[in-house]
Structures are given as C-alpha cells and as structure tokens.
Design an enzyme around this catalytic site. Structure first.
Site, PDB file in Angstrom:
ATOM      1  N   ASN A 106      52.578  31.839  65.931  1.00 37.11           N
ATOM      2  CA  ASN A 106      51.223  31.539  65.456  1.00 37.11           C
ATOM      3  C   ASN A 106      50.350  32.772  65.265  1.00 37.11           C
ATOM      4  OD1 ASN A 106      51.204  31.853  68.267  1.00 37.11           O
ATOM      5  ND2 ASN A 106      49.456  30.485  68.536  1.00 37.11           N
ATOM      6  N   GLY A 143      54.680  31.649  74.659  1.00 36.34           N
ATOM      7  CA  GLY A 143      55.343  30.469  74.117  1.00 36.34           C
ATOM      8  C   GLY A 143      55.025  29.244  74.958  1.00 36.34           C
ATOM      9  N   THR A 181      55.194  26.269  77.829  1.00 42.64           N
ATOM     10  CA  THR A 181      55.313  26.271  79.281  1.00 42.64           C
ATOM     11  C   THR A 181      56.743  25.958  79.707  1.00 42.64           C
ATOM     12  OG1 THR A 181      52.996  25.646  79.538  1.00 42.64           O
ATOM     13  CG2 THR A 181      54.452  25.190  81.394  1.00 42.64           C
ATOM     14  N   VAL A 193      59.628  26.676  78.202  1.00 39.17           N
ATOM     15  CA  VAL A 193      60.471  27.862  78.074  1.00 39.17           C
ATOM     16  C   VAL A 193      60.009  28.942  79.039  1.00 39.17           C
ATOM     17  CG1 VAL A 193      61.245  29.683  76.506  1.00 39.17           C
ATOM     18  CG2 VAL A 193      61.033  27.327  75.680  1.00 39.17           C
ATOM     19  N   GLY A 194      58.695  29.087  79.211  1.00 40.16           N
ATOM     20  CA  GLY A 194      58.179  30.094  80.129  1.00 40.16           C
ATOM     21  C   GLY A 194      58.637  29.868  81.554  1.00 40.16           C
ATOM     22  N   CYS A 247      46.975  28.432  71.338  1.00 41.47           N
ATOM     23  CA  CYS A 247      47.039  28.070  72.756  1.00 41.47           C
ATOM     24  C   CYS A 247      45.652  27.867  73.343  1.00 41.47           C
ATOM     25  CB  CYS A 247      47.789  29.139  73.534  1.00 41.47           C
ATOM     26  SG  CYS A 247      47.109  30.799  73.328  1.00 41.47           S
ATOM     27  N   GLU A 296      47.341  39.891  79.885  1.00 43.84           N
ATOM     28  CA  GLU A 296      47.488  40.835  78.785  1.00 43.84           C
ATOM     29  C   GLU A 296      46.183  41.605  78.626  1.00 43.84           C
ATOM     30  OE1 GLU A 296      50.353  38.104  75.901  1.00 43.84           O
ATOM     31  OE2 GLU A 296      48.188  38.131  75.598  1.00 43.84           O
TER      32      GLU A 296
END
Length: 481
Positions: A151, A227, A229, A231-232, A283, A455
C-alpha cells in the site's frame, strides 16, 4: 508494453536461479503490468550471503559517506519523482495525489536518515576500578531482512531500509508481490546514489514461499516487517526462536472520537481524509468513528455527503481520491465484510457499490459484536459510525479492540484531549487531526496486535545498533594511589 524486472543481488541484476517468474497485475483492470523474477530459496541464500559479505566492509564506512549517499538518494528521488509516480499509479492503483504525497514523504525520510550516521554516539562511563577507563560504543547488528507491503511500498522501503543502512548494517528487502517494479526502482535508486554493491539487495517473489527462509537465515540478525497481524505473529515466533530483533508494524482498527464540543467543520474532513485516502487501504484508516449523541445525526448527514462527493475519476487527475482495490482477493474480503454486516442487521448508510475494481466509500451504522467488521480490519473504504454517551463511553469502545495503532480525538477541551491521549490504548494519538498521519522523525508504531517496536529516526539508532562496553586499564594505575 509489459515491464520485466529482475532480482538485485550483490550489485547485479539477475533472474531467479530457476528462471521462474510471476505476473504483476494492474489493479485498475487486472491487466498484465509486469513479469517479475520469482525468487526461490537459492536466491534468498545468495542475497543474504551478498549482504553479509558487504557488511564486513560497510560497517566501517565513515559517517560522512553514509550521510552523502542518503542525501544523494533524496536528490535522485526528487529528480525521478515523475517516474516513481507513474509506477505507484499503475502498479498499486494510487491516485496521483497519494502517489505525490508518498514520494515527498520518502524524500523527507531519506534526508532525515542522513542525520543518523553522526548521531550513533556512545558514552564514557565511570569505573569502580582505579585507573580503568570505561566507555560504551554502538555497533551495527549485521544483515536486516526488510519485508515491505503493497500500500505504501516507497514509504516503507525508506522507513525499513534507511535506518539500517545509515547505521552501518546491510539489507535484503523482500518487496510485496504486488509491487515488484517499485522495489526495482528503489534498488536502482540506492545503487545510483552510491551505496556499495551488496549493501542493499532486492528479492521479488511470493512472500509465503520465501519469507520464512529469509527471516531464518543464520546471517540475518534483525527483521523489519509491515503487513498483517497474522503474518507478523508468525514471523515474530521465528525471530524469537532464533533470538533475532524484530520491528513489526501490523494492522489497525483505529478509533476516531468526536466529542460533543467538536468542530464538525474540522472533524468531517478529518474523517474523510483519515478513512478514505487510498481507498481505505491503510493501516491507520479510521474504521471506527465514535460520535457524541447530540452530534450523531448531523455528523452522519455531513459525513455521508462528503463521502459521496469523493471522485472516482482518472488516477492521474489530482481531484481523484478513490482508486481500485489492489487484488480480487482483497475485493472479495471487502464484499464479504459488507454483506456479513448487512445480513446481521447493520445499516448501509452509503456506498457498498462497485465501479469496476473500485468500491465506493462505504459507511455502516448499527455494527455490533458478532459482525466480522466489528473487530477485523477490512482494509478498504469501509467504516462504521457509533453513537456514544460521553468521553468515558467513547474511551471504553475505542479500547475494546486487540489493535492499538492510531487514534484521533476531536474536541475543544484541553482536559478532554489530555485525558483521551493518556487513556487511549494506541501507539499514536492525534488531537483535532486524522488518525492517518506520519512524519519521518517520530516514533511510529502500535501496541497490542498492531505490532511492536517503533519506526522513525528518533528510534532507529536504538533498533539498528547494539551496545558494546569497552574498558582500558592503564598500566600500573591500579597501584598508583
């Protein structure tokens, strides 16, 4: 004409070792946009090996060198803005307004990261031993695996990769399978800016085929991931098993609180911007809007009118806000969420219709526990509006979520604003501004199922380096006194 992209490993373009490819489709019409190299295990191993080999020398490069490369990358991106915008429009369906925003943000992030090499400072420390000099220094970790989403692929490439590169680490970036061309342009950018071969490596392919291999590679010391949740959580388990550092920026179910004293002239545009930018594929989208009962009906009327006025025109027209949803799988998810809510009693205030691959801005009321969209992230232009009695009621509903990424509160009361900022379970709270907001230097991230770590330049040095304690015993000094 179909674009063809390769992997970027060790400073060279190359096909996948087994020559496999995959088709990258335009979300506007699902036509073939690019044929991209489909990396396999051998390619992952080669990219990690190249990054590890480059790290042995890159870790000792001078701060002024890394600073100069970052600034050169920012300059080149500024010069290439039109070319990057074309890719963002065609490959991921960005309206030009969003594409330009993403490019400007990325330029700012590069310039912010250019300041990091000179800020990775240590300390001098007192010692309990006579004649012993103590100091602490920061050292890079090694190879970072950076896995980016579709995205905001340019923003996240900069967020995830510049911190490691600025502090002397090397990177293997796995680009979203929906944005391999953008990934290739980022690789070209870093190369042309002067970063040495092997410091930045690009893999394109299918995430679930090679993601685990990349994260588990012994020479990879840290993961930056954006990405879902689901997969995280899986990747976090892998990192925990192998004692690797992980920064995870995951999903959100972000609340916007509109209190009784809110200025609707500010709150309505904030709700529109916070929810429908890039057709809700964000997100930080405001997918739960909690409105004080005295304002509820008026807000609904004005919000619906504003949503219905949003343009679904050409992606290259600056007035266009709503573009296509990225893939058929995601389109079906949106359809299912809307249908499930309606079947269980929710009211469709506006939207729900499709124009090609675009979903009109959709506003639901009467959403409640048991409906899929009550707790799950839709990741499309779908929001629910709820009436609330007061601030405490709004806070209770806002915090009734496993997610905790971003939140917003609209009020004229400083007391209410401070209370909300303290009690909202979120990594970021914005007062009289949308949930969707970011700057390069801030600690960006969430709590709960929205991830862990932050981040941004203010936290990158801590995340991308580790401390080493060094002592020097002066000969004979221990007995001098």
């Amino acid at each position: 004409m179909t674009i063809r992209t390769q992997l970027w490993i060790g400073g060279q373009w190359r096909d996948a070792a087994d020559a496999r490819t995959f088709v990258d489709r335009r979300p506007e019409d699902d036509g073939e946009y690019a044929v991209a190299a489909r990396a396999g295990d051998a390619d992952v191993d080669a990219a990690v090996a190249a990054a590890h080999a480059a790290y042995q020398g890159y870790r000792y490069t001078l701060a002024r060198e890394r600073e100069a490369w970052m600034l050169r990358a920012a300059q080149l991106l500024e010069e290439r803005a039109d070319a990057f915008a074309e890719v963002l429009i065609d490959e991921i369906g960005s309206p030009v307004m969003k594409a330009r925003f993403e490019i400007q943000y990325a330029i700012g992030h590069l310039r912010t990261a250019a300041g990091l090499p000179r800020r990775a400072c240590g300390q001098t420390l007192p010692s309990d031993s006579p004649g012993r000099f103590g100091m602490s220094v920061r050292e890079p970790l090694g190879v970072f695996a950076c896995i980016t989403p579709f995205n905001v692929p340019l923003i996240k490439a900069m967020k995830q990769c510049t911190g490691p590169l600025a502090t002397g680490n090397t990177v293997v970036m796995l680009a979203s399978e929906e944005a391999p061309v953008l990934g290739a342009k980022v690789a070209e950018l870093f190369h042309d800016a002067g970063f040495p071969p092997g410091t930045f490596n690009l893999l394109t392919g299918i995430g679930h085929e090679i993601g685990d291999r990349l994260v588990e590679a012994p020479q990879v010391r840290a993961l930056n991931f954006t990405g879902s949740t689901r997969v995280g959580r899986h990747l976090s388990e892998l990192c925990g098993r192998h004692l690797k550092r992980a920064l995870l920026e995951l999903g959100g179910k972000n609340p916007m609180l509109i209190l009784e004293d809110a200025d609707l002239d500010v709150a309505v545009p904030g709700a529109v911007m916070g929810m429908f930018l890039y057709q809700g594929q964000a997100c930080m989208a405001a997918s739960r809007i909690l409105v004080a009962r005295p304002l509820y009906e008026t807000f609904l009327e004005r919000f619906a009118a504003a949503a219905n006025s949003l343009s679904l025109g050409s992606l290259r027209e600056p007035s266009t806000v709503i573009g296509p949803i990225i893939s058929e799988r995601q389109r079906q998810r949106i359809r299912d969420h809307i249908a499930d809510a309606q079947a269980k009693g929710a009211r469709l205030l506006t939207g729900g219709e499709w124009v090609g691959n675009r979903c009109r801005p959709t506003i639901l009321t009467g959403v409640r526990e048991g409906m899929t969209c009550y707790r799950e992230e839709t990741f499309g232009p779908v929001t629910a509006v709820y009436p609330v009695d007061d601030l405490d009621h709004a806070l209770a509903l806002a915090n009734d979520s496993a997610y905790g990424l971003s939140a917003a509160v609209y009020t004229r009361s400083l007391e209410s604003a401070l209370k909300a900022s303290q009690q909202l379970h979120a990594g970021m709270v914005h007062v009289n501004a949308p949930t969707l907001y970011d700057e390069p230097h801030v600690p960006f991230g969430g709590v709960g199922d929205s991830g862990m770590g932050r981040e941004g330049a203010v936290t990158d040095i801590d995340h991308c380096t580790e401390w080493k304690w060094v002592t020097i015993q002066m000969p004979g000094a221990a007995h001098a006194h």
